[in-house]
Design an enzyme around this catalytic site. Sequence first.
Site, PDB file in Angstrom:
ATOM      1  N   TRP A  55       0.843  -1.205   0.000  1.00 21.58           N
ATOM      2  CA  TRP A  55       0.000   0.000   0.000  1.00 21.58           C
ATOM      3  C   TRP A  55       0.869   1.243   0.000  1.00 21.58           C
ATOM      4  O   TRP A  55       1.721   1.424   0.873  1.00 21.58           O
ATOM      5  CB  TRP A  55      -0.897  -0.056   1.233  1.00 21.58           C
ATOM      6  CG  TRP A  55      -1.544   1.203   1.700  1.00 21.58           C
ATOM      7  CD1 TRP A  55      -0.996   2.172   2.479  1.00 21.58           C
ATOM      8  CD2 TRP A  55      -2.893   1.613   1.464  1.00 21.58           C
ATOM      9  NE1 TRP A  55      -1.907   3.163   2.739  1.00 21.58           N
ATOM     10  CE2 TRP A  55      -3.090   2.844   2.128  1.00 21.58           C
ATOM     11  CE3 TRP A  55      -3.955   1.058   0.760  1.00 21.58           C
ATOM     12  CZ2 TRP A  55      -4.310   3.525   2.116  1.00 21.58           C
ATOM     13  CZ3 TRP A  55      -5.176   1.733   0.747  1.00 21.58           C
ATOM     14  CH2 TRP A  55      -5.345   2.950   1.416  1.00 21.58           C
ATOM     15  N   ASP A  58       0.670   8.772   1.328  1.00 17.28           N
ATOM     16  CA  ASP A  58       1.189  10.123   1.123  1.00 17.28           C
ATOM     17  C   ASP A  58       2.646  10.165   0.664  1.00 17.28           C
ATOM     18  O   ASP A  58       3.519   9.574   1.304  1.00 17.28           O
ATOM     19  CB  ASP A  58       1.151  10.924   2.435  1.00 17.28           C
ATOM     20  CG  ASP A  58      -0.213  10.978   3.057  1.00 17.28           C
ATOM     21  OD1 ASP A  58      -1.123  10.294   2.579  1.00 17.28           O
ATOM     22  OD2 ASP A  58      -0.371  11.709   4.042  1.00 17.28           O
ATOM     23  N   ARG A 189      -0.963  16.993  13.187  1.00 14.83           N
ATOM     24  CA  ARG A 189      -0.126  16.130  12.367  1.00 14.83           C
ATOM     25  C   ARG A 189       0.464  16.831  11.149  1.00 14.83           C
ATOM     26  O   ARG A 189       0.117  17.958  10.812  1.00 14.83           O
ATOM     27  CB  ARG A 189      -0.941  14.919  11.905  1.00 14.83           C
ATOM     28  CG  ARG A 189      -2.278  15.242  11.278  1.00 14.83           C
ATOM     29  CD  ARG A 189      -2.976  13.946  10.892  1.00 14.83           C
ATOM     30  NE  ARG A 189      -4.345  14.133  10.445  1.00 14.83           N
ATOM     31  CZ  ARG A 189      -5.405  13.991  11.215  1.00 14.83           C
ATOM     32  NH1 ARG A 189      -5.264  13.659  12.481  1.00 14.83           N
ATOM     33  NH2 ARG A 189      -6.611  14.160  10.726  1.00 14.83           N
ATOM     34  N   ASP A 190       1.366  16.075  10.515  1.00 11.01           N
ATOM     35  CA  ASP A 190       1.959  16.405   9.215  1.00 11.01           C
ATOM     36  C   ASP A 190       2.841  17.650   9.262  1.00 11.01           C
ATOM     37  O   ASP A 190       2.632  18.598   8.494  1.00 11.01           O
ATOM     38  CB  ASP A 190       0.871  16.599   8.148  1.00 11.01           C
ATOM     39  CG  ASP A 190      -0.188  15.523   8.167  1.00 11.01           C
ATOM     40  OD1 ASP A 190       0.121  14.409   8.619  1.00 11.01           O
ATOM     41  OD2 ASP A 190      -1.328  15.791   7.735  1.00 11.01           O
TER      42      ASP A 190
END
Length: 532
Positions: A55, A58, A189-190
């Site tokens: 899989w 991002d 996040r991120d």
Amino acid sequence: MNQRRFSQRANISRRHVLQGTGALALLMGGAMTATAAQAFGALRAVYHLTPPSGWLCDPQRPVYVNGVQHLYYLHSDQNNAPGGWDHATTADGVAFTHHGVALPLQADVPVWSGSAVVDTANTAGFGAGAIVVLATRPTGGIRKYQEQYLYWSTDGGDTFTALPDPVIANTDGRTAVTPAEIENAEWFRDPKIHWDAARGEWVCVIGRARYAAFYTSPNLRNWQLKRNFDYPNHALGGIECPDLFQMTADDGTRHWVLGASMDAYAVGLPMTYAYWTGAWDGEQFIAHSLTPQWLDWGWDWYAAVTWPAADAPDERRYAVAWMNNWKYAARDVPTDSSDGYNGQNSIVRELRLVRQPGGWCSLLSAPIAALANYVSSTTVLPDRIVNGSAVLPWSGRAYELELDISWDAAANVGVSVGRSADGARHTNIGKYGDRLYVDRAPSDQGGFSLVPYTRAAAPIDAGARSVHLRIFVDTQSVEVFVNAGHTVLSQQVHFAEGDTGISLYADGGPATFAGITIREFAAVGAPTAGQG
């Protein structure tokens, strides 16, 4: 970032991706030749980045090291399961070499999105030129303890060491009690970091449920919270994979851009990359307008990252995104069984900031020029006038179709790609009224339904009587660049093996199709998992 919806423990992940795959499929990397794809019945993308197996989620913003771009991406062995960062390199933004795991899953606690930087001045103390990463992990696997962890590499980005404790803690998560507090804490996040040369410090922007949070640091370890950017229309969704950078526009003016992936489906806007232009003053981002613009109007251009072009870092940037959508990402797709993988990146595109007649600045997109190096053949067909429909004398699975369409009275004009021999299956790209659309509904395969997310549309002048299209078709996707790149629509499309035709259509009157040029792509390469 998007692994926020991944199961927190591997033993409760939703699907396994490798069942029913052959040894050849498990070894495939970024692409395979069109001939091989047809011979073995494979559906793997020919010129898009795909994982060797498993899989892909991002992409992470690439960094340049020794003239090579290092791109990391979220990866797991199972669909929608906990995972970490895998590593790929490219010299041109098209052909990638896979190097395997860089930031691994740790005790079933995933590593989510973040960003890497090259610490040239050794501000963090790991050595000049060390690659330093900030990435989100849910501490202890607990959603409301999403926090930012630091990793560093001194071997050129192949392996990383982690600090044991977060460098940006989620204080909201430690105190959250009410549903609203918990919702906010579960969205932290991120981190996206860059060096602010004007102020001699690092800047980090983190996505929150209703705003973007900014931090600064002298050394990548110790961070101070600054002021948030709060957009008034919360129906645009929460901020994921935020992006902050400065560019010089075509008129010589300098602007800051704040971008983010957002889900604005509820208000009829895209679920892709929204952005604001404005100013960064060291404390806060000040937008020129609180209404964002959108870099893509398709269903599948999420978790996008941008980075400066090495030869013109102020004027040009590159961008790439995950070609999927959280409305339906967590499902099996045809490549799960045919090739043992799920997910691909978009093609890399080149961004320029251009002043518009109304006075504002917009980001324009163009396909990365290096794609031309992988064209194996070019076919130019005569101009034609169509009133109804016409099938072109050409077929293929991985190509660019470029053409101009002009009309007078026709109400609906366009092109069908991925046309089956009987014409039943196809994806339509056209102009109707004040919308430029990509409709993949006729390409739908039983068991892989995308209803109701089939037709994507972008605004266009209702009075327009011509359009220039560059359409990039691969075995699992369509990306449409309109006119000078003011509008792009990126769609995941699951073409069947025989979906190789192209047709033209005009309803309600004739249309002229001119400059019909088809550029077929050769294999970009087939690296194996773990290749160095």
